[in-house]
Design an enzyme around this catalytic site. Structure first.
Site, PDB file in Angstrom:
ATOM      1  N   THR A 155       0.836  -1.204   0.000  1.00  0.00           N
ATOM      2  CA  THR A 155       0.000   0.000   0.000  1.00  0.00           C
ATOM      3  C   THR A 155       0.866   1.248   0.000  1.00  0.00           C
ATOM      4  O   THR A 155       1.640   1.474   0.929  1.00  0.00           O
ATOM      5  CB  THR A 155      -0.938   0.010   1.218  1.00  0.00           C
ATOM      6  OG1 THR A 155      -1.815  -1.116   1.143  1.00  0.00           O
ATOM      7  CG2 THR A 155      -1.770   1.286   1.252  1.00  0.00           C
ATOM      8  N   LYS A 253      -1.199  -1.258  -4.260  1.00  0.00           N
ATOM      9  CA  LYS A 253      -2.453  -0.569  -3.956  1.00  0.00           C
ATOM     10  C   LYS A 253      -2.231   0.934  -3.900  1.00  0.00           C
ATOM     11  O   LYS A 253      -1.323   1.407  -3.226  1.00  0.00           O
ATOM     12  CB  LYS A 253      -3.015  -1.048  -2.622  1.00  0.00           C
ATOM     13  CG  LYS A 253      -4.367  -0.456  -2.239  1.00  0.00           C
ATOM     14  CD  LYS A 253      -4.858  -1.074  -0.941  1.00  0.00           C
ATOM     15  CE  LYS A 253      -6.210  -0.531  -0.532  1.00  0.00           C
ATOM     16  NZ  LYS A 253      -6.173   0.900  -0.171  1.00  0.00           N
ATOM     17  N   GLY A 309     -12.820   1.676  -3.244  1.00  0.00           N
ATOM     18  CA  GLY A 309     -13.249   3.044  -2.967  1.00  0.00           C
ATOM     19  C   GLY A 309     -14.687   3.294  -3.370  1.00  0.00           C
ATOM     20  O   GLY A 309     -15.003   3.322  -4.554  1.00  0.00           O
ATOM     21  N   GLY A 310     -15.571   3.447  -2.383  1.00  0.00           N
ATOM     22  CA  GLY A 310     -16.946   3.858  -2.648  1.00  0.00           C
ATOM     23  C   GLY A 310     -17.940   2.752  -2.910  1.00  0.00           C
ATOM     24  O   GLY A 310     -19.098   3.028  -3.210  1.00  0.00           O
TER      25      GLY A 310
END
Length: 403
Positions: A155, A253, A309-310
């Site tokens: 990440t 990521k 995301g989302g």
């Protein structure tokens, strides 16, 4: 109250009602104004579907693979740190993921040891930050390899922004008597959450056992966080070094730009996650789903591309796959489920997503997620954000010949 819920929004509502204010605040936090965290969700509402009215309506296959791991649907558990919303934390999430046939992502900053999590779900990817010396990074990688992690998630999409216009959540460094007294009004106002820990026989664990080195003690979350903040960020040679040292599949990521995606391919990663760290990175970064098409077009034929995301609905998963993602990773959604009802709550959230995926496939008359493409969507003009697209090489122009 019926422990079962029918939407991820209801899981969030129950989590808010159950958790102390500071704990819930940590789950919904985004950096600065919150522009990115808001766009992560709103962008999905701009995408429409182009359904058929006739066609195959038999069994719909949601299965796929990511980095060699078979998934029953194109959803994975995204690694998130210290899951103190429930005493069983990451182990409960891993069990839920295994029960529903999907892979687990485990954070370096998790509250449960990697060995316990892999025992609960053998399809576990270990997530690492570039933190500490190379020798320390190698020690953590070796531990993950020995424990049986099936891959590594590196990440890099996290900056050091602490400011939030609505106020940062207050998270204690440790839970000693003085801290417990300070937070008593919050916890006493949430007796069901407190009772869950009382039944488990321990207080929330704010250590990071997977950051321990050798036989040394596990550092506190903020100690590990401070070590990461004090480590100079990696360059592309470091990313290549990680891939070489791990010797297995590595997912990078945090990619949001095409040029970074191309560099990731050169560095040897096997997959990338198009991500802005759920809105907790640099605020003003566009929604991950907006950046996905350009990145998928650029590198999707060379490495695997996922998105996080989302994601709040199964239809969001379908939209991401149609735009080029092999699968999505979810974060806040499963944490709300964990807070609402432990392992069963996480399974509940995964079932909601599975049902939504199935409904979308039915409406589109698709028999498999592998059949999805952009023709299944209504993509408005100006929706996509193609960031960092390299300029086309200048073609040589032949000199004019004399008559």
């Amino acid at each position: 109250m019926n422990p079962w819920f029918e939407t991820v929004a209801e899981a969030q509502r129950r989590a808010k009602k159950r958790l102390p204010k500071s704990v819930y605040g940590a789950l919904i936090a985004g950096s600065e104004r919150g522009q990115t965290i808001e766009d992560n969700q709103l962008a999905f509402t701009e995408l429409g579907f182009a359904p058929h009215v006739a066609g195959p309506i038999g069994t719909r296959d949601q299965s796929t693979t990511v980095l060699g791991q078979q998934l029953s649907m194109p959803v994975m558990i995204s690694p998130t740190g210290v899951q103190a919303v429930h005493p069983d934390g990451e182990v409960a999430v891993a069990r839920a993921a295994a029960a529903r046939g999907i892979a687990m992502g485990l954070s370096s900053f998790a509250s449960k040891p990697i060995e316990e999590v892999i025992a609960a779900n053998p399809a576990t990817f270990f997530q690492m930050y570039w933190c500490g010396s190379k020798d320390e990074i190698l020690q953590r990688m070796d531990r993950a390899k020995t424990a049986g992690a099936v891959g590594l998630i590196l990440t890099l999409d996290w900056s050091f922004s602490h400011g939030r216009d609505w106020g940062s959540p207050v998270i204690p460094e440790k839970l000693d008597l003085r801290t417990m007294l300070k937070f008593a009004p919050q916890t006493l106002a949430r007796p069901r959450w407190l009772a869950t820990y009382a039944k488990a026989g321990h207080i929330p664990d704010l250590t990071a056992p997977n950051m321990a080195l050798g036989d040394g003690p596990a550092p506190g979350f903020f100690g590990a966080y401070g070590e990461w903040m004090g480590t100079p960020p990696p360059d592309w040679a470091d990313v290549q070094w990680i891939c070489e040292q791990w010797g297995g599949p590595v997912m990078l990521k945090g990619v949001i730009r095409v040029d970074d995606a191309l560099r990731a391919v050169d560095a040897g990663v096997a997959a990338i996650s198009v991500s802005n760290h759920g809105g907790n990175n640099l605020d003003g970064t566009p929604a991950a789903i907006r950046a996905l098409p350009a990145v998928a077009d650029a590198v999707g034929s060379q490495i695997e591309v996922v998105l996080d995301g989302g994601i709040r609905r199964g239809s969001d998963v379908v939209k991401a796959v149609a735009l080029g993602a092999r699968a999505v990773m979810i974060g806040r959604g499963y944490l709300w489920g964990l807070a609402a009802n432990g392992q069963a709550g996480v399974e509940n959230v995964l079932d909601i997503l599975r049902g939504g995926i199935d409904s979308a496939l039915l409406g589109l008359r698709k028999t498999s997620v592998a059949e999805l493409d952009r023709g299944d969507l209504v993509v408005p003009a100006g929706f996509e954000r193609a960031l960092g697209v390299p300029a086309a090489p200048v073609r040589a122009v032949a000199a004019p010949t004399s008559a």
